[in-house]
Structure formats: C-alpha cells, structure tokens
Design a protein around this motif. Structure first.
Motif, PDB file in Angstrom:
ATOM      1  N   GLN A 104     -26.680 -77.933 -99.060  1.00 46.42           N
ATOM      2  CA  GLN A 104     -25.968 -79.149 -98.385  1.00 46.42           C
ATOM      3  C   GLN A 104     -26.888 -80.092 -98.088  1.00 46.42           C
ATOM      4  O   GLN A 104     -26.661 -81.451 -98.205  1.00 46.42           O
ATOM      5  N   TYR A 105     -27.987 -79.744 -97.502  1.00 45.57           N
ATOM      6  CA  TYR A 105     -29.176 -80.591 -97.008  1.00 45.57           C
ATOM      7  C   TYR A 105     -29.799 -81.322 -98.189  1.00 45.57           C
ATOM      8  O   TYR A 105     -30.148 -82.501 -98.085  1.00 45.57           O
ATOM      9  N   GLY A 108     -27.266 -83.780 -99.782  1.00 41.13           N
ATOM     10  CA  GLY A 108     -27.258 -85.045 -98.902  1.00 41.13           C
ATOM     11  C   GLY A 108     -28.583 -85.908 -99.366  1.00 41.13           C
ATOM     12  O   GLY A 108     -28.235 -86.931 -99.283  1.00 41.13           O
ATOM     13  N   GLN A 111     -27.920 -87.685-102.590  1.00 42.69           N
ATOM     14  CA  GLN A 111     -27.046 -88.660-102.490  1.00 42.69           C
ATOM     15  C   GLN A 111     -27.602 -89.921-101.687  1.00 42.69           C
ATOM     16  O   GLN A 111     -27.337 -91.160-102.331  1.00 42.69           O
ATOM     17  N   TYR A 112     -28.407 -89.942-100.820  1.00 38.68           N
ATOM     18  CA  TYR A 112     -28.962 -90.799 -99.940  1.00 38.68           C
ATOM     19  C   TYR A 112     -29.711 -91.698-100.805  1.00 38.68           C
ATOM     20  O   TYR A 112     -29.760 -92.756-100.757  1.00 38.68           O
ATOM     21  N   ASP A 195     -16.272 -82.449-100.950  1.00 41.24           N
ATOM     22  CA  ASP A 195     -17.685 -82.302-100.874  1.00 41.24           C
ATOM     23  C   ASP A 195     -18.304 -81.067-101.894  1.00 41.24           C
ATOM     24  O   ASP A 195     -19.364 -81.481-102.455  1.00 41.24           O
TER      25      ASP A 195
END
Length: 205
Positions: A104-105, A108, A111-112, A195
C-alpha cells in the motif's frame, strides 16, 4: 535526469519554476521536463511494487481447511498438530499484514508521482498549446491514470498538431483499447473495494 538522479532533477525543476516568469512558455517547458521526472519516479515505484508482489503469496483457504480438518479429525493425539497449524497461520497472517502495508505504501508513492506528472503535463498544454509533445505526454499520463476517454482526446489533439505521429500513435490507441478491456473486467468484479481495484489495475496495466 541523464545521470538517473531523478529526485535531484525534480528539486532543480522546482527551483527553475520559482525563477521563471509564471504563465510563460519557459514555465511550460520546465513543467514538461518535470512531468518527465515525476513519470520516471512513478515508473520506479511501479517496478518496486511489482517486485514486492512477486514474492507475496496468500495461502489457499482450501489448503488451510484441509490441514485443519485432517488434524482435528485425527483424534486427541493430533490436537497438537492443529494447534501448531493455527499458530503458524497467526504468524503468517502478521507477516501478510506487514507485506500488505509495504504494498500500500509503495502504491501510494506511485500514485503520488503519477498525479504530479499529470498535473504538470496538463498545465504544459495550456502554456504550450501548439506543441504536440505536451499533448502527447498528457495523453500518456492520463492513460496510466485510467482516464482513458480523456487520454484519447489528448492523443487526438497531438495528432492534429503533428500528423507524422499517426504511426506511433497506433500503438498508443491499441494500448487504450487493452486498458479499456481491463477496466471493464475489473469493474465487473464488484466485490473488490476501490483501493484494491486500483492497485490491481495499476499492476496489470
């Protein structure tokens, strides 16, 4: 960028934007370059994400049920085996949770970086409206964001500005069709939370 030091490149582009005239063509060029840097970051995070997922295997529930039933049906002499299996499942579950947090990290971070790249590319199309490369880059990034309809619109604009892109865009249009199929198949799986669905699409895409 040429040395592969993408984070330093982003910092340099940030400083360059602070010093240029806002709304100028110069800002548009710098934004396009920074979009490329963010895109490189996103690619790096996506590759790391795929590496993590290659080593991540969930236990098959059928196998778990079989082992437990075999242990429990074997009588008192096999209850110790059942206890060992349960302890192992608990330990494995904690490891799976830790791995899931890593996934998940990393997702993220991907996506950022991708969002920042897309924002820069879209702004560049406003500052450099006659420069086909800006529309092309925006189309590529929108496709990665699964904004497929918008992506095609930006590709079409790039093609109208530079008809010589026709042959190279055939591949891009084919990729849009492939991604549209994946998106439709994913949406048909209504049991997945948003998600998890996005993670699956980003890995598959």
């Amino acid at each position: 960028m040429e040395a592969g030091k993408v984070n330093l490149a982003v910092d340099a582009y940030n400083k360059a934007i602070e010093k240029c005239i806002l709304g100028s063509k110069q800002e548009g060029v710098i934004l396009l370059l920074r979009a490329s840097a963010y895109s490189k970051q996103a690619q790096s995070h996506q590759e790391a994400l795929q590496e993590i997922l290659q080593d991540w295997r969930l236990p098959d529930p059928k196998d778990i049920r079989f082992l437990l039933s075999e242990a429990l049906l074997g009588g008192p002499e096999r209850t110790g085996l059942a206890s060992s299996i349960l302890n192992k499942l608990q330990s494995d579950g904690k490891r799976q949770q830790a791995e899931l947090r890593k996934i998940q990290y990393r997702h993220g971070l991907y996506q950022y970086a991708l969002l920042h790249a897309t924002q820069d590319a879209l702004r560049a199309t406003e500052l450099l409206p006659s420069y086909s490369a800006t529309w092309l880059r925006a189309g590529e990034l929108l496709s990665q964001l699964w904004k497929l309809k918008e992506s095609k619109q930006y590709y079409d604009k790039a093609l109208s500005l530079d008809p010589t892109l026709a042959s190279s865009l055939e591949t891009a249009f084919g990729d849009l069709k492939r991604r549209q199929y994946l998106l439709e198949q994913a949406k048909a799986t209504k049991d997945w939370p948003d998600d998890s669905l996005r993670l699956a699409l980003d890995v598959a895409g």
